[in-house]
Enzyme design. Structure first.
Site, PDB file in Angstrom:
ATOM      1  N   GLY A 144     -10.226 -41.508  -9.050  1.00  0.00           N
ATOM      2  CA  GLY A 144      -9.827 -42.998  -8.690  1.00  0.00           C
ATOM      3  C   GLY A 144     -11.141 -43.666  -8.508  1.00  0.00           C
ATOM      4  N   ASN A 145     -12.262 -43.390  -9.063  1.00  0.00           N
ATOM      5  CA  ASN A 145     -13.357 -43.990  -9.142  1.00  0.00           C
ATOM      6  C   ASN A 145     -13.591 -44.825 -10.415  1.00  0.00           C
ATOM      7  OD1 ASN A 145     -15.402 -41.450  -7.487  1.00  0.00           O
ATOM      8  ND2 ASN A 145     -14.243 -43.176  -6.572  1.00  0.00           N
ATOM      9  N   ARG A 167     -13.541 -48.464 -12.096  1.00  0.00           N
ATOM     10  CA  ARG A 167     -14.608 -49.439 -11.991  1.00  0.00           C
ATOM     11  C   ARG A 167     -15.972 -48.682 -12.083  1.00  0.00           C
ATOM     12  NH1 ARG A 167     -13.034 -47.431  -7.066  1.00  0.00           N
ATOM     13  NH2 ARG A 167     -14.519 -47.251  -5.487  1.00  0.00           N
ATOM     14  N   ASP A 192     -22.041 -49.153  -0.275  1.00  0.00           N
ATOM     15  CA  ASP A 192     -20.697 -49.766   0.082  1.00  0.00           C
ATOM     16  C   ASP A 192     -20.553 -49.897   1.486  1.00  0.00           C
ATOM     17  OD1 ASP A 192     -20.605 -46.932   0.522  1.00  0.00           O
ATOM     18  OD2 ASP A 192     -18.918 -46.588  -0.779  1.00  0.00           O
ATOM     19  N   ASN A 193     -21.338 -49.519   2.378  1.00  0.00           N
ATOM     20  CA  ASN A 193     -21.155 -49.929   3.817  1.00  0.00           C
ATOM     21  C   ASN A 193     -22.158 -50.613   4.329  1.00  0.00           C
ATOM     22  OD1 ASN A 193     -22.999 -47.542   5.087  1.00  0.00           O
ATOM     23  ND2 ASN A 193     -22.441 -46.904   3.019  1.00  0.00           N
ATOM     24  N   CYS A 197     -35.251 -61.495   4.475  1.00  0.00           N
ATOM     25  CA  CYS A 197     -34.701 -59.938   4.379  1.00  0.00           C
ATOM     26  C   CYS A 197     -33.070 -60.194   5.097  1.00  0.00           C
ATOM     27  CB  CYS A 197     -35.462 -58.974   5.230  1.00  0.00           C
ATOM     28  SG  CYS A 197     -35.026 -59.103   6.990  1.00  0.00           S
ATOM     29  N   CYS A 207     -13.601 -51.046   0.336  1.00  0.00           N
ATOM     30  CA  CYS A 207     -13.123 -51.216  -0.927  1.00  0.00           C
ATOM     31  C   CYS A 207     -11.756 -50.258  -1.119  1.00  0.00           C
ATOM     32  CB  CYS A 207     -13.875 -50.628  -2.280  1.00  0.00           C
ATOM     33  SG  CYS A 207     -15.318 -51.948  -2.293  1.00  0.00           S
ATOM     34  N   CYS A 219     -38.443 -58.635   9.866  1.00  0.00           N
ATOM     35  CA  CYS A 219     -39.604 -59.324   9.075  1.00  0.00           C
ATOM     36  C   CYS A 219     -40.489 -60.550   9.789  1.00  0.00           C
ATOM     37  CB  CYS A 219     -39.277 -59.538   7.738  1.00  0.00           C
ATOM     38  SG  CYS A 219     -38.104 -61.111   7.583  1.00  0.00           S
ATOM     39  N   CYS A 251       1.831 -46.781   8.178  1.00  0.00           N
ATOM     40  CA  CYS A 251       0.843 -47.390   7.134  1.00  0.00           C
ATOM     41  C   CYS A 251       0.273 -46.333   6.275  1.00  0.00           C
ATOM     42  CB  CYS A 251      -0.017 -48.279   8.028  1.00  0.00           C
ATOM     43  SG  CYS A 251      -1.084 -47.376   8.790  1.00  0.00           S
TER      44      CYS A 251
END
EC number: 2.7.7.-
Lengths: 412, 86
Positions: free
Chosen positions: A81-82, A85, A142-143, A183, A200, A263, A366
């Site tokens: 499933g990766n 993309r 991704d997080n 930053c 995602c 910063c 769901c």
């Protein structure tokens, strides 16, 4: 024929050999790159955090361009499933650590590039030691927790950070901590509430969207390495790409914030903190098991639901996933009312008919058993309390169904 | 009344669920970004949690956090949440 050792008399001011000149020719003749730019690329060490949708194009373009050393951090393994993309992995790499899979592709593409793989979760304990080995960091994670971790670690180690993110049809890209620029915390000092963050895996994402954003990250990295004063690095500006509308917008960011906790003028964060606690989420995109938020009486396990089906007890099965997900697959005889519409008048009217007139139990379903809990609560707010006991949500949802009851149920 | 057009992105667009932009009517004497946010929160209460983490840009320039700026109908307002996926 002259001896090939004459190369030194043909090429002065640089140490690129014939193979490199042949390989990088089109790049060498590009204005503002030249042999000096190519030498800088060859000497550069870039760390890519995340070998997924963004990390793949970043790594492949930087490898192709001849960046001398590429570091890749990722704890995950390649899944089928990766592949729609994450174009740096192959079907044959299913189950292989992503950093190893991507490093193998890099080697096939350009054997002159050295790779260093870190098959580990990037955490407060490991980040600084890893980052110190590189000149530039690319955030292709991704997080949320990793994004704050990477940004703080780059401020503390004084490394420029090329940041990209994408979801659905949209993406964002910018460069942080470059030439006294802002930053990540200057822009987003407070992490978004965990429940408002779309992953995602829940919201979807398209290959070309992460491809565009990852390519832009690779380009900005090349510009930083090339160090040309006219290079217009995307610092102090956030580029936003709306792929559905085909629009790029570049928004000017006010410079570095004096009040920034990491910063700014008086930083209060001088070493890495626990970002999972700060963001109330994991260093991972994967959702894992959903915690129970509704009372025990409102929970039905997939096994209990299976028993109900076997005993042919009359009930209503109400699937609250978005319509496009319901169209992929659904349990037989289920109704679909997406969660966004669940508390609308006509939905409540329908539910009232089921619980009041037909006196049936209504089971909410769901994908993971998360939104179905919200659905129970929304409906309870709108219907008479004497019917509340007829509403239950199915714990672990359709993924639980596929795992425990029927492995032939499609997983997406 | 003054109508302010607000471009929506990512999670804000998803939660408000009205497409690419919304138009917010503000009394002529109250045309500031803080009032705009107040009106959006009132008209779309579901967006409150997300809105608090967003950046607001006027004519492609971000406002500082907590800055309240006078706006007019010709200004392009954009509400931009952080995106973390990849």
């Amino acid at each position: 024929m002259q001896d090939s050792s004459n190369i030194a008399s043909y090429t002065q001011n640089h140490s690129l050999d014939n193979k490199e000149i042949e390989r990088y020719g089109r790049q060498l003749i590009t204005p503002d790159i030249g042999v000096q730019g190519q030498m800088l690329l060859k000497a550069a060490k870039v760390l890519i955090v995340g070998a997924g949708g963004l990390g793949c194009p970043v790594a492949l373009y930087l490898a192709a361009a001849g960046v001398g050393m590429l570091g890749i951090v990722d704890y995950d393994t390649v899944e089928i499933g990766n592949l729609h993309r994450q174009i740096g992995h192959r079907e044959s790499s299913t189950g292989v650590p992503k950093c190893e899979s991507l490093a193998a592709q890099i080697k096939e593409l350009n054997s002159l590039v050295e790779t260093k793989t870190f098959n580990t979760v990037f955490t407060s304990d490991t980040a600084i030691d890893i980052i110190k080995q590189f000149d530039i960091v690319v955030d292709a994670s991704d997080n949320v927790a990793t994004r704050y971790l990477v940004s703080d670690a780059c401020v503390l180690t004084k490394k420029p950070l090329v940041s990209g993110s994408a979801l659905k049809w949209e993406g964002q890209v910018t460069v942080y901590n470059y030439n006294n620029g802002p930053c990540y915390r200057c822009l987003f000092p407070v992490p978004p509430p965990a429940e408002t963050v779309t992953r995602c895996s829940d919201g979807g994402v398209l290959g070309p969207i992460v491809g565009v954003i990852g390519s832009l990250q690779a380009l900005e990295t090349i510009k930083i390495i090339n160090n040309n004063p006219q290079n217009g690095v995307l610092s102090g500006r956030l580029m936003i790409y709306d792929g559905l509308a085909a629009v790029f917008r570049t928004v000017r960011i006010r410079s570095k914030q004096a009040s920034c906790q990491v910063c700014g003028d008086n930083p209060t964060i001088t070493q890495l903190i626990d970002y999972t606690q700060f963001c109330r989420s994991n260093y991972s995109e994967s959702a894992g098991k959903v915690e129970d938020r509704v009372e025990k009486e409102k929970i039905l396990t997939v096994d209990q639901y299976n028993d109900i089906l076997k005993s042919s007890t009359k009930h209503i099965l109400l699937d609250v996933r978005p319509k496009n997900q319901f169209e992929i697959c659904s349990l037989p005889n289920s109704f679909n009312i997406p969660i966004e519409d669940i508390d609308k008048e006509d939905s409540i009217e329908k539910i009232n008919v089921w619980v009041k007139d037909d006196q049936l139990p209504v089971y909410l379903l769901c994908r993971r058993g998360n939104k179905s809990q919200d659905a129970v609560e929304s409906i309870c707010k709108k219907i008479d309390s004497k019917f509340h006991s007829q509403l239950k949500h199915i714990k672990d949802g359709l993924l639980g169904w596929a795992e425990s009851i029927d492995p032939s149920f499609p997983i997406y | 009344m003054t109508i302010i057009k607000c471009l929506l992105f990512a999670k804000v667009k998803e939660v408000i669920n009205k497409g690419e932009y919304i138009e917010i009517e503000l009394p002529d004497t109250e045309c500031t970004t803080n009032n705009l946010l107040k009106h959006i929160n009132e008209q779309y209460p579901q967006v409150k949690d997300v809105l608090s983490t967003c950046l607001l840009a006027i004519n492609l320039e971000f406002l500082k956090r907590d800055e309240d700026r006078v706006i007019q109908s010709t200004d392009e307002v954009a509400i931009i949440p952080p995106v973390s996926g990849g």
